[in-house]
Design a protein around this motif. Structure first.
Motif, PDB file in Angstrom:
ATOM      1  N   ALA A 102       0.830  -1.205   0.000  1.00 47.53           N
ATOM      2  CA  ALA A 102       0.000   0.000   0.000  1.00 47.53           C
ATOM      3  C   ALA A 102       0.866   1.257   0.000  1.00 47.53           C
ATOM      4  O   ALA A 102       0.520   2.270  -0.618  1.00 47.53           O
ATOM      5  CB  ALA A 102      -0.912  -0.014   1.229  1.00 47.53           C
ATOM      6  N   GLU A 103       2.013   1.176   0.675  1.00 48.62           N
ATOM      7  CA  GLU A 103       2.922   2.330   0.731  1.00 48.62           C
ATOM      8  C   GLU A 103       3.484   2.654  -0.653  1.00 48.62           C
ATOM      9  O   GLU A 103       3.611   3.825  -1.026  1.00 48.62           O
ATOM     10  CB  GLU A 103       4.083   2.048   1.697  1.00 48.62           C
ATOM     11  N   GLU A 104       3.810   1.611  -1.429  1.00 48.45           N
ATOM     12  CA  GLU A 104       4.339   1.833  -2.784  1.00 48.45           C
ATOM     13  C   GLU A 104       3.286   2.445  -3.690  1.00 48.45           C
ATOM     14  O   GLU A 104       3.580   3.345  -4.482  1.00 48.45           O
ATOM     15  CB  GLU A 104       4.844   0.511  -3.362  1.00 48.45           C
ATOM     16  N   THR A 105       2.043   1.968  -3.564  1.00 45.99           N
ATOM     17  CA  THR A 105       0.965   2.525  -4.367  1.00 45.99           C
ATOM     18  C   THR A 105       0.701   3.971  -3.992  1.00 45.99           C
ATOM     19  O   THR A 105       0.518   4.834  -4.862  1.00 45.99           O
ATOM     20  CB  THR A 105      -0.331   1.698  -4.181  1.00 45.99           C
ATOM     21  N   ALA A 106       0.694   4.260  -2.684  1.00 41.42           N
ATOM     22  CA  ALA A 106       0.467   5.633  -2.225  1.00 41.42           C
ATOM     23  C   ALA A 106       1.588   6.554  -2.686  1.00 41.42           C
ATOM     24  O   ALA A 106       1.349   7.690  -3.117  1.00 41.42           O
ATOM     25  CB  ALA A 106       0.353   5.658  -0.702  1.00 41.42           C
ATOM     26  N   ALA A 107       2.827   6.069  -2.611  1.00 44.43           N
ATOM     27  CA  ALA A 107       3.968   6.875  -3.054  1.00 44.43           C
ATOM     28  C   ALA A 107       3.892   7.155  -4.550  1.00 44.43           C
ATOM     29  O   ALA A 107       4.288   8.229  -5.018  1.00 44.43           O
ATOM     30  CB  ALA A 107       5.276   6.167  -2.718  1.00 44.43           C
ATOM     31  N   GLY A 108       3.361   6.187  -5.300  1.00 45.18           N
ATOM     32  CA  GLY A 108       3.259   6.354  -6.743  1.00 45.18           C
ATOM     33  C   GLY A 108       2.334   7.483  -7.147  1.00 45.18           C
ATOM     34  O   GLY A 108       2.516   8.098  -8.194  1.00 45.18           O
ATOM     35  N   THR A 109       1.328   7.778  -6.317  1.00 47.26           N
ATOM     36  CA  THR A 109       0.391   8.842  -6.653  1.00 47.26           C
ATOM     37  C   THR A 109       1.045  10.218  -6.596  1.00 47.26           C
ATOM     38  O   THR A 109       0.506  11.185  -7.135  1.00 47.26           O
ATOM     39  CB  THR A 109      -0.826   8.814  -5.692  1.00 47.26           C
ATOM     40  N   HIS A 110       2.205  10.311  -5.940  1.00 50.99           N
ATOM     41  CA  HIS A 110       2.890  11.601  -5.804  1.00 50.99           C
ATOM     42  C   HIS A 110       4.112  11.713  -6.722  1.00 50.99           C
ATOM     43  O   HIS A 110       4.787  12.740  -6.718  1.00 50.99           O
ATOM     44  CB  HIS A 110       3.327  11.811  -4.352  1.00 50.99           C
ATOM     45  N   LYS A 111       4.390  10.672  -7.496  1.00 49.51           N
ATOM     46  CA  LYS A 111       5.553  10.701  -8.376  1.00 49.51           C
ATOM     47  C   LYS A 111       5.187  11.317  -9.720  1.00 49.51           C
ATOM     48  O   LYS A 111       4.057  11.231 -10.187  1.00 49.51           O
ATOM     49  CB  LYS A 111       6.098   9.285  -8.593  1.00 49.51           C
ATOM     50  N   ASP A 112       6.188  11.936 -10.352  1.00 48.81           N
ATOM     51  CA  ASP A 112       5.968  12.502 -11.681  1.00 48.81           C
ATOM     52  C   ASP A 112       5.911  11.421 -12.744  1.00 48.81           C
ATOM     53  O   ASP A 112       5.264  11.585 -13.773  1.00 48.81           O
ATOM     54  CB  ASP A 112       7.083  13.498 -12.020  1.00 48.81           C
ATOM     55  N   ASP A 113       6.603  10.317 -12.525  1.00 50.20           N
ATOM     56  CA  ASP A 113       6.633   9.228 -13.499  1.00 50.20           C
ATOM     57  C   ASP A 113       6.710   7.900 -12.746  1.00 50.20           C
ATOM     58  O   ASP A 113       7.695   7.637 -12.056  1.00 50.20           O
ATOM     59  CB  ASP A 113       7.842   9.376 -14.433  1.00 50.20           C
ATOM     60  N   ILE A 114       5.687   7.091 -12.891  1.00 51.72           N
ATOM     61  CA  ILE A 114       5.623   5.823 -12.153  1.00 51.72           C
ATOM     62  C   ILE A 114       6.033   4.637 -13.021  1.00 51.72           C
ATOM     63  O   ILE A 114       5.941   3.488 -12.583  1.00 51.72           O
ATOM     64  CB  ILE A 114       4.201   5.570 -11.620  1.00 51.72           C
ATOM     65  N   ALA A 115       6.484   4.894 -14.248  1.00 54.54           N
ATOM     66  CA  ALA A 115       6.708   3.815 -15.207  1.00 54.54           C
ATOM     67  C   ALA A 115       7.681   2.754 -14.694  1.00 54.54           C
ATOM     68  O   ALA A 115       7.401   1.558 -14.755  1.00 54.54           O
ATOM     69  CB  ALA A 115       7.209   4.392 -16.535  1.00 54.54           C
ATOM     70  N   ILE A 116       8.839   3.193 -14.196  1.00 55.18           N
ATOM     71  CA  ILE A 116       9.862   2.226 -13.770  1.00 55.18           C
ATOM     72  C   ILE A 116       9.571   1.723 -12.362  1.00 55.18           C
ATOM     73  O   ILE A 116       9.550   0.510 -12.114  1.00 55.18           O
ATOM     74  CB  ILE A 116      11.265   2.862 -13.866  1.00 55.18           C
ATOM     75  N   THR A 117       9.388   2.662 -11.439  1.00 59.15           N
ATOM     76  CA  THR A 117       8.964   2.287 -10.086  1.00 59.15           C
ATOM     77  C   THR A 117       7.788   3.168  -9.690  1.00 59.15           C
ATOM     78  O   THR A 117       7.827   4.379  -9.911  1.00 59.15           O
ATOM     79  CB  THR A 117      10.104   2.494  -9.056  1.00 59.15           C
ATOM     80  N   PRO A 118       6.744   2.624  -9.143  1.00 59.48           N
ATOM     81  CA  PRO A 118       6.598   1.209  -8.758  1.00 59.48           C
ATOM     82  C   PRO A 118       5.928   0.318  -9.803  1.00 59.48           C
ATOM     83  O   PRO A 118       5.699  -0.851  -9.553  1.00 59.48           O
ATOM     84  CB  PRO A 118       5.719   1.305  -7.512  1.00 59.48           C
ATOM     85  N   LEU A 119       5.580   0.871 -10.999  1.00 60.54           N
ATOM     86  CA  LEU A 119       4.775   0.081 -11.930  1.00 60.54           C
ATOM     87  C   LEU A 119       5.534  -1.125 -12.499  1.00 60.54           C
ATOM     88  O   LEU A 119       5.080  -2.272 -12.382  1.00 60.54           O
ATOM     89  CB  LEU A 119       4.266   0.969 -13.068  1.00 60.54           C
ATOM     90  N   ALA A 120       6.696  -0.864 -13.116  1.00 55.21           N
ATOM     91  CA  ALA A 120       7.462  -1.977 -13.689  1.00 55.21           C
ATOM     92  C   ALA A 120       8.036  -2.865 -12.598  1.00 55.21           C
ATOM     93  O   ALA A 120       7.931  -4.095 -12.642  1.00 55.21           O
ATOM     94  CB  ALA A 120       8.582  -1.441 -14.581  1.00 55.21           C
ATOM     95  N   ILE A 121       8.674  -2.220 -11.613  1.00 54.77           N
ATOM     96  CA  ILE A 121       9.281  -2.917 -10.479  1.00 54.77           C
ATOM     97  C   ILE A 121       8.782  -2.241  -9.202  1.00 54.77           C
ATOM     98  O   ILE A 121       9.025  -1.049  -9.018  1.00 54.77           O
ATOM     99  CB  ILE A 121      10.822  -2.832 -10.519  1.00 54.77           C
ATOM    100  N   PRO A 122       8.053  -2.918  -8.329  1.00 55.51           N
ATOM    101  CA  PRO A 122       7.838  -4.376  -8.298  1.00 55.51           C
ATOM    102  C   PRO A 122       6.465  -4.849  -8.743  1.00 55.51           C
ATOM    103  O   PRO A 122       6.161  -6.029  -8.628  1.00 55.51           O
ATOM    104  CB  PRO A 122       8.019  -4.666  -6.808  1.00 55.51           C
ATOM    105  N   MET A 123       5.590  -3.942  -9.228  1.00 55.64           N
ATOM    106  CA  MET A 123       4.211  -4.335  -9.475  1.00 55.64           C
ATOM    107  C   MET A 123       4.088  -5.382 -10.584  1.00 55.64           C
ATOM    108  O   MET A 123       3.292  -6.316 -10.482  1.00 55.64           O
ATOM    109  CB  MET A 123       3.369  -3.097  -9.789  1.00 55.64           C
ATOM    110  N   LEU A 124       4.857  -5.216 -11.655  1.00 57.93           N
ATOM    111  CA  LEU A 124       4.823  -6.200 -12.742  1.00 57.93           C
ATOM    112  C   LEU A 124       5.952  -7.218 -12.616  1.00 57.93           C
ATOM    113  O   LEU A 124       5.721  -8.432 -12.669  1.00 57.93           O
ATOM    114  CB  LEU A 124       4.901  -5.484 -14.097  1.00 57.93           C
ATOM    115  N   ALA A 125       7.164  -6.737 -12.471  1.00 55.34           N
ATOM    116  CA  ALA A 125       8.329  -7.634 -12.362  1.00 55.34           C
ATOM    117  C   ALA A 125       8.818  -7.650 -10.923  1.00 55.34           C
ATOM    118  O   ALA A 125       9.868  -7.098 -10.603  1.00 55.34           O
ATOM    119  CB  ALA A 125       9.443  -7.181 -13.305  1.00 55.34           C
ATOM    120  N   GLY A 126       8.049  -8.288 -10.064  1.00 55.07           N
ATOM    121  CA  GLY A 126       8.415  -8.396  -8.661  1.00 55.07           C
ATOM    122  C   GLY A 126       9.118  -9.702  -8.354  1.00 55.07           C
ATOM    123  O   GLY A 126       9.448 -10.475  -9.265  1.00 55.07           O
TER     124      GLY A 126
END
Length: 211
Positions: A102-126
Motif C-alpha cells: 500500500a505504501e508503494e501505491t500511495a507513493a506512486g500517486t505523488h511521483k511525476d513518473d511511475i513507469a519504472i517504479t513502482p509500476l514496472a518494479i515491483p508491481m509487474l516484475a516483482g
C-alpha cells in the motif's frame, strides 16, 4: 513435454504471476492526474522495463545462483514458497504485498513518473515474477526452449501493455466482480503451479512434472 506444451505453460504461468489485470486499478489511481497519452507512455515504458528485467534474470539467473552455490532444488522450493504466498492472497481476491504494498501505491500517486517504479518494479516484475522466470528457464532443455521462453516474455509484455492501455483509456470494462472472479481463478492455477514446483524441489528433480 513438447515445445508447444512448454510455450503454453510458460506463457500462462508468466501471465498469471505478472497479473496485469489486477494492476489496472492501482495504475489508474496513480495516474489519475495524467492525460491518456501520458498514461499510455508510462504503460509502454513499464512493460518494456518488465520484459527487460525478466529477460535478464532468465539469461543469467541460474548462472548467478550457481556462483552462489545454490542448487536447482533450493531455487524451486524457494520460488514455490514465494508463488504460494502470492496465490493465497489472490484466492482472497487481494493484491499480494509480494507484488506491491500500500505504501508503494500511495507513493506512486505523488511521483511525476511511475513507469519504472513502482509500476514496472515491483508491481509487474516483482520477486514472484523473477522466481517464476528463473524456474521456467531451469525447465528449458535446449536453446530452442529458452528462445520460446523469451518469446513468451515478449508476448506477456505485449498482453500487459494492452491490458494497461485499456485501463488507461477507461476502466469501465473492468467490472469489480469479474476482476475478483478472474483473480481467484488465477490464484488457484498459481497455487497448483507453486505446489508442483515444491514437489519437484523436494524430490530434487529438474523435471517439470513429478514422476
Amino acid at each position: 513435454m513438447t515445445l508447444t506444451e512448454y510455450a503454453l505453460f510458460a506463457f500462462s504461468s508468466l501471465f498469471v504471476i505478472v497479473d496485469p489485470i489486477a494492476t489496472v486499478p492501482a495504475f489508474v489511481a496513480m495516474t489519475a492526474r495524467y492525460s491518456i497519452g501520458q498514461r499510455l507512455r508510462m504503460a509502454r515504458v513499464a512493460c518494456l522495463v518488465m520484459v527487460g528485467v525478466l529477460t535478464g534474470f532468465a539469461l543469467i539467473g541460474q548462472t548467478l545462483f550457481n556462483l552462489l552455490g545454490i542448487t536447482l532444488p533450493a531455487i524451486q522450493v524457494a520460488g514455490a514458497l514465494v508463488l504460494l504466498l502470492v496465490a493465497l492472497d489472490m484466492l482472497r481476491a487481494q493484491r499480494s504485498a509480494v507484488q506491491e504494498t500500500a505504501e508503494e501505491t500511495a507513493a506512486g500517486t505523488h511521483k511525476d513518473d511511475i513507469a519504472i517504479t513502482p509500476l514496472a518494479i515491483p508491481m509487474l516484475a516483482g520477486p514472484a515474477a523473477i522466481s517464476t522466470v528463473i524456474l521456467l528457464d531451469a525447465q528449458a532443455k535446449s536453446w530452442t526452449e529458452r528462445g520460446v521462453l523469451l518469446a513468451c516474455l515478449a508476448a506477456v509484455g505485449l498482453a500487459s501493455y494492452v491490458t494497461l492501455a485499456l485501463g488507461a483509456t477507461g476502466a469501465k470494462w473492468l467490472n469489480p466482480i469479474a476482476e475478483k472472479i478472474i483473480t481467484r481463478l488465477m490464484g488457484l492455477l498459481l497455487a497448483a503451479l507453486a505446489i508442483q514446483f515444491l514437489f519437484n524441489g523436494l524430490k530434487g528433480e529438474g523435471g517439470l512434472f513429478v514422476r
